[in-house]
Design a protein around this motif. Structure first.
Motif, PDB file in Angstrom:
ATOM      1  N   ARG A   1      -8.100  -1.721  -8.710  1.00 52.29           N
ATOM      2  CA  ARG A   1      -7.986  -2.890  -9.594  1.00 52.29           C
ATOM      3  C   ARG A   1      -7.365  -4.066  -8.855  1.00 52.29           C
ATOM      4  O   ARG A   1      -7.740  -5.216  -9.085  1.00 52.29           O
ATOM      5  N   LEU A   2      -6.412  -3.788  -7.966  1.00 53.67           N
ATOM      6  CA  LEU A   2      -5.827  -4.867  -7.179  1.00 53.67           C
ATOM      7  C   LEU A   2      -6.872  -5.524  -6.276  1.00 53.67           C
ATOM      8  O   LEU A   2      -6.800  -6.719  -5.994  1.00 53.67           O
ATOM      9  N   GLY A   3      -7.854  -4.730  -5.844  1.00 55.02           N
ATOM     10  CA  GLY A   3      -8.907  -5.277  -5.004  1.00 55.02           C
ATOM     11  C   GLY A   3      -9.773  -6.288  -5.721  1.00 55.02           C
ATOM     12  O   GLY A   3     -10.432  -7.113  -5.079  1.00 55.02           O
ATOM     13  N   SER A   4      -9.793  -6.244  -7.027  1.00 57.88           N
ATOM     14  CA  SER A   4     -10.565  -7.221  -7.808  1.00 57.88           C
ATOM     15  C   SER A   4      -9.653  -8.115  -8.637  1.00 57.88           C
ATOM     16  O   SER A   4     -10.056  -8.617  -9.679  1.00 57.88           O
ATOM     17  N   SER A   5      -8.423  -8.295  -8.164  1.00 55.99           N
ATOM     18  CA  SER A   5      -7.448  -9.062  -8.945  1.00 55.99           C
ATOM     19  C   SER A   5      -7.823 -10.533  -9.063  1.00 55.99           C
ATOM     20  O   SER A   5      -7.428 -11.208 -10.008  1.00 55.99           O
ATOM     21  N   LEU A   6      -8.580 -11.074  -8.097  1.00 55.61           N
ATOM     22  CA  LEU A   6      -9.008 -12.464  -8.171  1.00 55.61           C
ATOM     23  C   LEU A   6     -10.380 -12.609  -8.803  1.00 55.61           C
ATOM     24  O   LEU A   6     -10.904 -13.721  -8.885  1.00 55.61           O
ATOM     25  N   ASP A   7     -10.959 -11.503  -9.225  1.00 55.93           N
ATOM     26  CA  ASP A   7     -12.255 -11.538  -9.905  1.00 55.93           C
ATOM     27  C   ASP A   7     -12.035 -11.538 -11.411  1.00 55.93           C
ATOM     28  O   ASP A   7     -11.323 -10.677 -11.940  1.00 55.93           O
TER      29      ASP A   7
ATOM     30  N   TYR B   1      -0.892   0.596   1.802  1.00 55.55           N
ATOM     31  CA  TYR B   1       0.206   0.919   2.722  1.00 55.55           C
ATOM     32  C   TYR B   1       1.475   1.266   1.947  1.00 55.55           C
ATOM     33  O   TYR B   1       2.184   2.222   2.293  1.00 55.55           O
ATOM     34  N   ALA B   2       1.760   0.494   0.885  1.00 52.74           N
ATOM     35  CA  ALA B   2       2.950   0.759   0.078  1.00 52.74           C
ATOM     36  C   ALA B   2       2.856   2.120  -0.604  1.00 52.74           C
ATOM     37  O   ALA B   2       3.845   2.867  -0.683  1.00 52.74           O
ATOM     38  N   ALA B   3       1.654   2.465  -1.093  1.00 55.88           N
ATOM     39  CA  ALA B   3       1.472   3.750  -1.765  1.00 55.88           C
ATOM     40  C   ALA B   3       1.689   4.906  -0.791  1.00 55.88           C
ATOM     41  O   ALA B   3       2.350   5.901  -1.118  1.00 55.88           O
ATOM     42  N   ARG B   4       1.132   4.795   0.406  1.00 56.35           N
ATOM     43  CA  ARG B   4       1.311   5.859   1.395  1.00 56.35           C
ATOM     44  C   ARG B   4       2.762   5.926   1.877  1.00 56.35           C
ATOM     45  O   ARG B   4       3.267   7.006   2.178  1.00 56.35           O
ATOM     46  N   TRP B   5       3.429   4.776   1.947  1.00 55.55           N
ATOM     47  CA  TRP B   5       4.831   4.759   2.353  1.00 55.55           C
ATOM     48  C   TRP B   5       5.714   5.477   1.327  1.00 55.55           C
ATOM     49  O   TRP B   5       6.707   6.097   1.682  1.00 55.55           O
ATOM     50  N   MET B   6       5.294   5.411   0.054  1.00 56.50           N
ATOM     51  CA  MET B   6       6.041   6.081  -1.000  1.00 56.50           C
ATOM     52  C   MET B   6       5.623   7.535  -1.192  1.00 56.50           C
ATOM     53  O   MET B   6       6.065   8.203  -2.121  1.00 56.50           O
ATOM     54  N   GLY B   7       4.731   8.023  -0.316  1.00 51.31           N
ATOM     55  CA  GLY B   7       4.343   9.427  -0.364  1.00 51.31           C
ATOM     56  C   GLY B   7       3.139   9.731  -1.221  1.00 51.31           C
ATOM     57  O   GLY B   7       2.820  10.904  -1.444  1.00 51.31           O
ATOM     58  N   GLU B   8       2.450   8.696  -1.728  1.00 55.88           N
ATOM     59  CA  GLU B   8       1.266   8.922  -2.549  1.00 55.88           C
ATOM     60  C   GLU B   8       0.017   8.852  -1.696  1.00 55.88           C
ATOM     61  O   GLU B   8       0.017   8.305  -0.592  1.00 55.88           O
TER      62      GLU B   8
ATOM     63  N   LEU C   1      -4.591  -7.707  -0.379  1.00 57.52           N
ATOM     64  CA  LEU C   1      -3.847  -7.051  -1.450  1.00 57.52           C
ATOM     65  C   LEU C   1      -4.080  -5.542  -1.447  1.00 57.52           C
ATOM     66  O   LEU C   1      -3.145  -4.751  -1.621  1.00 57.52           O
ATOM     67  N   VAL C   2      -5.320  -5.130  -1.238  1.00 58.80           N
ATOM     68  CA  VAL C   2      -5.636  -3.695  -1.217  1.00 58.80           C
ATOM     69  C   VAL C   2      -4.959  -3.019  -0.033  1.00 58.80           C
ATOM     70  O   VAL C   2      -4.367  -1.935  -0.170  1.00 58.80           O
ATOM     71  N   LEU C   3      -5.036  -3.640   1.140  1.00 55.14           N
ATOM     72  CA  LEU C   3      -4.407  -3.047   2.322  1.00 55.14           C
ATOM     73  C   LEU C   3      -2.894  -2.933   2.144  1.00 55.14           C
ATOM     74  O   LEU C   3      -2.292  -1.903   2.477  1.00 55.14           O
ATOM     75  N   ALA C   4      -2.275  -3.979   1.594  1.00 53.89           N
ATOM     76  CA  ALA C   4      -0.830  -3.951   1.389  1.00 53.89           C
ATOM     77  C   ALA C   4      -0.442  -2.896   0.363  1.00 53.89           C
ATOM     78  O   ALA C   4       0.521  -2.136   0.550  1.00 53.89           O
ATOM     79  N   ALA C   5      -1.168  -2.846  -0.757  1.00 52.17           N
ATOM     80  CA  ALA C   5      -0.858  -1.868  -1.798  1.00 52.17           C
ATOM     81  C   ALA C   5      -1.114  -0.448  -1.316  1.00 52.17           C
ATOM     82  O   ALA C   5      -0.354   0.479  -1.635  1.00 52.17           O
TER      83      ALA C   5
END
Length: 302
Positions: A227-233, A291-298, A285-289
């Protein structure tokens, strides 16, 4: 040797590759082949001389776009609509999926699922017609307001009501359809977990909080990233129908701007520039999110 192993693998699984071929072909034809048209963002395109013969202008269109008075308004309106959909629409789909999964009477459950799925198959023109019937000047809501309070409200031309109505339309139309993936994830939860919780004396709400939601966490993260990948759509047809000259200050988003500038004013290069900007920001946004998800163990999407 590796090539031979791959060939044997394809021969063994050729029916699956055959089933995947139409989907792969669709993405190649409609998503990858048109990408060469991004060249127009760096050219002053004229349909009379063609793409290749149109003169190069470099980053001129990007500079014009970022310096326009509309840029910050477009960015604000687009992000606010995306934010409202994210904090309202997305949780509603999760809640609705859990509510449907908790139904025990199978006939009522199937009927309820069918009812919440049906609005997805209605066009936005029909949804807009229903909206006018309820929220228009002579709609049901205004009749009730006049009977009870002696006044009415201009819902469809109000800046304050535009975003709530758009989010409400999205929930009514697509929330039921959005529950499908969550229901599939709920079906994969081990029922022994609920049986063990029942033995320990857990009630239904405790089961949802301690078993259901943690089991949905990975699915929620992946869908949130997408959904973040289409946040500007924005949903162009929905916004286009709901927009009028009186609520343009809050309804003018990137997709609508591309339509007016790129198609109505025949400024194709400028319209493609706006679309390319949206795509680059969405990718970041997708790349950042992710990375954040994997950093948090998801588990991310890649």
């Amino acid at each position: 040797m590796t090539g031979l192993l791959r060939l044997n693998h394809i021969k063994r699984l050729w029916p699956f590759y055959l089933l995947a071929a139409p989907g792969i072909l669709y993405f190649i034809v409609f998503h990858y082949v048109p990408m060469w048209g991004l060249l127009l963002a760096f050219k002053d395109f004229s349909p009379f001389i063609g793409i290749w013969d149109s003169p190069w202008v470099g980053l001129e269109h990007f500079r014009d776009f970022f310096s326009t008075n509309d840029f910050w308004l477009l960015l604000k309106n687009t992000l606010l609509l995306s934010f409202y959909n994210l904090i309202v629409f997305f949780p509603v789909t999760i809640l609705l999926a859990i509510m449907l999964s908790e139904l025990r009477f199978s006939l009522f459950k199937r009927v309820s699922q069918t009812i919440v799925y049906l609005p997805h198959f209605l066009s936005w023109v029909v949804i807009y017609g229903i909206t006018i019937s309820f929220f228009g000047p002579s709609g049901v809501i205004n009749h009730v307001l006049e009977d009870w309070f002696g006044g009415s409200a201009n819902f469809l031309i109000s800046n304050d009501w535009f975003r709530p109505l758009v989010v409400f339309q999205a929930i009514w139309k697509d929330a039921g359809w959005g529950t499908i993936i969550f229901l599939a994830a709920l079906a994969g939860i081990n029922p022994e977990l609920y049986e063990a919780a029942k033995v320990d004396g857990a009630n239904r709400f405790q089961n949802i909080w301690h078993i259901t939601l943690p089991s949905l966490k990975s699915t929620i993260v992946i869908l949130l990233l997408l959904r973040l990948g289409s946040s500007l759509d924005s949903n162009f047809m929905q916004i286009f129908l709901m927009t009028n000259s009186l609520n343009l200050d809050v309804s003018n988003v990137f997709d609508l701007y591309v339509y007016h500038v790129g198609l109505e004013q025949f400024n194709y290069s400028f319209g493609i520039t706006v679309g390319m900007f949206k795509s680059v920001v969405s990718l970041i946004l997708v790349l950042a999110a992710n990375y954040a998800a994997r950093w948090m163990g998801e588990d991310g999407i890649f």
